[in-house]
Scaffold this active site. Structure first.
Site, PDB file in Angstrom:
ATOM      1  N   GLU A  47     151.911  -3.267 124.429  1.00 49.00           N
ATOM      2  CA  GLU A  47     150.494  -3.155 124.924  1.00 49.00           C
ATOM      3  C   GLU A  47     149.861  -1.950 124.046  1.00 49.00           C
ATOM      4  O   GLU A  47     150.355  -0.976 123.670  1.00 49.00           O
ATOM      5  CB  GLU A  47     150.667  -2.783 126.326  1.00 49.00           C
ATOM      6  CG  GLU A  47     149.360  -2.177 126.823  1.00 49.00           C
ATOM      7  CD  GLU A  47     149.317  -1.474 128.294  1.00 49.00           C
ATOM      8  OE1 GLU A  47     148.651  -1.824 129.170  1.00 49.00           O
ATOM      9  OE2 GLU A  47     150.542  -1.148 128.477  1.00 49.00           O
ATOM     10  N   ASN A 110     142.246  -5.498 128.398  1.00 47.69           N
ATOM     11  CA  ASN A 110     143.592  -5.136 127.936  1.00 47.69           C
ATOM     12  C   ASN A 110     144.126  -6.358 127.505  1.00 47.69           C
ATOM     13  O   ASN A 110     144.704  -7.021 128.302  1.00 47.69           O
ATOM     14  CB  ASN A 110     144.228  -4.298 129.029  1.00 47.69           C
ATOM     15  CG  ASN A 110     145.587  -3.863 128.312  1.00 47.69           C
ATOM     16  OD1 ASN A 110     146.107  -4.279 127.451  1.00 47.69           O
ATOM     17  ND2 ASN A 110     145.846  -2.614 128.960  1.00 47.69           N
ATOM     18  N   LYS A 128     145.185  -8.745 130.670  1.00 47.89           N
ATOM     19  CA  LYS A 128     145.979  -8.248 131.688  1.00 47.89           C
ATOM     20  C   LYS A 128     145.011  -8.321 132.951  1.00 47.89           C
ATOM     21  O   LYS A 128     143.991  -8.111 133.176  1.00 47.89           O
ATOM     22  CB  LYS A 128     146.032  -6.828 131.406  1.00 47.89           C
ATOM     23  CG  LYS A 128     146.758  -5.918 132.231  1.00 47.89           C
ATOM     24  CD  LYS A 128     146.948  -4.537 131.745  1.00 47.89           C
ATOM     25  CE  LYS A 128     147.947  -3.666 132.847  1.00 47.89           C
ATOM     26  NZ  LYS A 128     147.935  -2.284 132.006  1.00 47.89           N
ATOM     27  N   GLU A 148     142.326   3.181 133.372  1.00 44.33           N
ATOM     28  CA  GLU A 148     142.161   1.563 133.048  1.00 44.33           C
ATOM     29  C   GLU A 148     141.090   1.033 133.785  1.00 44.33           C
ATOM     30  O   GLU A 148     140.294   0.049 133.199  1.00 44.33           O
ATOM     31  CB  GLU A 148     143.334   0.956 133.319  1.00 44.33           C
ATOM     32  CG  GLU A 148     144.493   1.214 132.144  1.00 44.33           C
ATOM     33  CD  GLU A 148     145.665   0.448 132.348  1.00 44.33           C
ATOM     34  OE1 GLU A 148     145.601  -0.844 132.020  1.00 44.33           O
ATOM     35  OE2 GLU A 148     146.720   1.089 132.647  1.00 44.33           O
ATOM     36  N   CYS A 186     152.288  -4.723 131.018  1.00 43.38           N
ATOM     37  CA  CYS A 186     152.439  -3.717 131.554  1.00 43.38           C
ATOM     38  C   CYS A 186     152.651  -4.151 133.079  1.00 43.38           C
ATOM     39  O   CYS A 186     153.443  -4.533 133.733  1.00 43.38           O
ATOM     40  CB  CYS A 186     151.299  -2.664 131.412  1.00 43.38           C
ATOM     41  SG  CYS A 186     152.162  -0.929 131.765  1.00 43.38           S
ATOM     42  N   ASN A 211     152.835   0.279 128.195  1.00 39.22           N
ATOM     43  CA  ASN A 211     152.862   1.604 127.888  1.00 39.22           C
ATOM     44  C   ASN A 211     153.054   2.251 129.452  1.00 39.22           C
ATOM     45  O   ASN A 211     151.960   2.346 130.188  1.00 39.22           O
ATOM     46  CB  ASN A 211     151.388   2.240 127.479  1.00 39.22           C
ATOM     47  CG  ASN A 211     151.316   1.607 126.198  1.00 39.22           C
ATOM     48  OD1 ASN A 211     150.381   2.308 125.395  1.00 39.22           O
ATOM     49  ND2 ASN A 211     151.941   1.025 125.544  1.00 39.22           N
TER      50      ASN A 211
END
Length: 344
Positions: A47, A110, A128, A148, A186, A211
């Site tokens: 990622e 992402n 994501k 995020e 993730c 991550n």
């Protein structure tokens, strides 16, 4: 004939905010060349593979943030992607790579893309879906920011499987050499709904970059402060648990590639890059917290026993019993018990 394929997780050690993208791509290319020397045909990078995990920082303005984003309408034509994909194409390696995407209308995701060396183009994109963290920074200094939700929207492309051509050395029993694949990023790996969406499309190989912090009590929602070493051991175990369990429950292989080590000199990432079988076995895993190539030879036909027997969805699923999964978002507890008045 078996559908043999050599795959690799390309783990990255820390990528610091002071590292330039050309420097990071130099590392990517060294990993790709090492993988090629071992006969790898498909590799997965983590990622946000070009930058530090920048969502831990609060940026004063959009200009400061924009240096971490890929802005081009066609990602493959960007300076950084074109260099990376040119190398992958020359080496004959398909590549899944994560990055921060900014769309032409200014939205940010992402994301990850899949580059096919056979067709010399991007053939799939994923955004994501399960975005963790917060929109606003922590006020009490109780841990690292995890912003995020501030910087990324939930993905709008769903969980769409795709076929990647010519990634196996030999055709399977149905004459195919392609593989059915899906991408996760993730936090998505912790949500079984995501895996099942892919499983229902016959997925054979999940590609997951991540991550993952080794210690961040505020992010976990805990009030205690466990020992960082113990916390990291627990997070690593949870990481492997969800990958192994969901690979087994969907009869698929998984290649999980992460960043590792002390990023930006402060924030520790767990690493733990691994390749997992449809039986839930770890076939290969990282032994360092630095740049590392983790390789395994897999047979895509090993997905068949689980898909045809215990996890034969067509034979065993009871979809009329599962409506709560899609009709309900938050938790709804059953009614409280009423104290009995019998005998009074």
């Amino acid at each position: 004939m078996s559908r043999i394929l050599k795959v690799a997780a390309l783990q990255l050690g820390p990528v610091h905010a002071t590292d330039t993208k050309p420097e990071v791509i130099d590392r990517h290319i060294r990993l790709l060349r090492s993988a090629a020397s071992q006969g790898v045909r498909l590799a997965v990078l983590p990622e946000l593979a070009f930058t530090t995990f920048f969502a831990r920082h609060l940026f004063p303005d959009d200009v400061s943030l924009s240096s971490y984003l890929e802005h081009d309408l066609e990602v493959a034509k960007s300076e950084f992607f074109s260099r990376l994909f040119r190398e992958a194409g020359d080496l004959g390696i398909d590549l899944c790579v994560g990055y921060a995407e900014r769309t032409p209308d200014g939205r940010t995701f992402n994301s990850s893309v899949y580059f096919s060396a056979t067709t010399n183009e991007i053939i799939a994109k994923y955004r994501k879906v399960h975005i963790p963290g917060t929109r606003e920074p922590l006020k009490d200094g109780s841990g690292a920011h995890h912003l995020e939700k501030r910087y990324f929207e939930p993905g709008d492309l769903g969980f769409e499987a795709f076929r990647a051509p010519n990634v196996g050395e030999h055709p399977g029993s149905d004459g195919r050499k392609d593989a059915i694949m899906g991408m996760l990023i993730c936090n998505d790996r912790r949500w079984p709904e995501a895996w099942r969406c892919y499983g229902l499309q016959g997925v054979e190989l999940i590609l997951c970059g991540y991550n993952t912090p080794g210690y961040n009590p505020a992010f976990w929602g805990t009030t205690d402060s466990p020992d960082p070493e113990k916390a990291e051991t627990r997070i690593m175990a949870q990481h492997k648990l969800v990958v192994q369990a969901n690979s087994y429950m969907n009869s698929c292989f998984t290649v999980a590639a992460g960043k590792a080590g002390l990023e930006d000199g402060v924030h520790r990432l767990i690493g733990g890059s691994c390749i997992v079988s449809p039986d839930g076995d770890v076939l290969a895993e990282a032994v360092t917290e630095g740049d590392e190539v983790i390789v395994a030879e897999i047979d895509l036909d090993d997905c068949i026993p689980g898909k045809s027997k215990i996890f034969n969805f067509g034979e065993h699923r009871q979809v009329d019993k599962y409506s709560r999964i899609v009709d309900q978002v938050g938790v709804r507890e059953p009614p409280a018990l009423v104290a009995s008045t019998a005998g009074t």
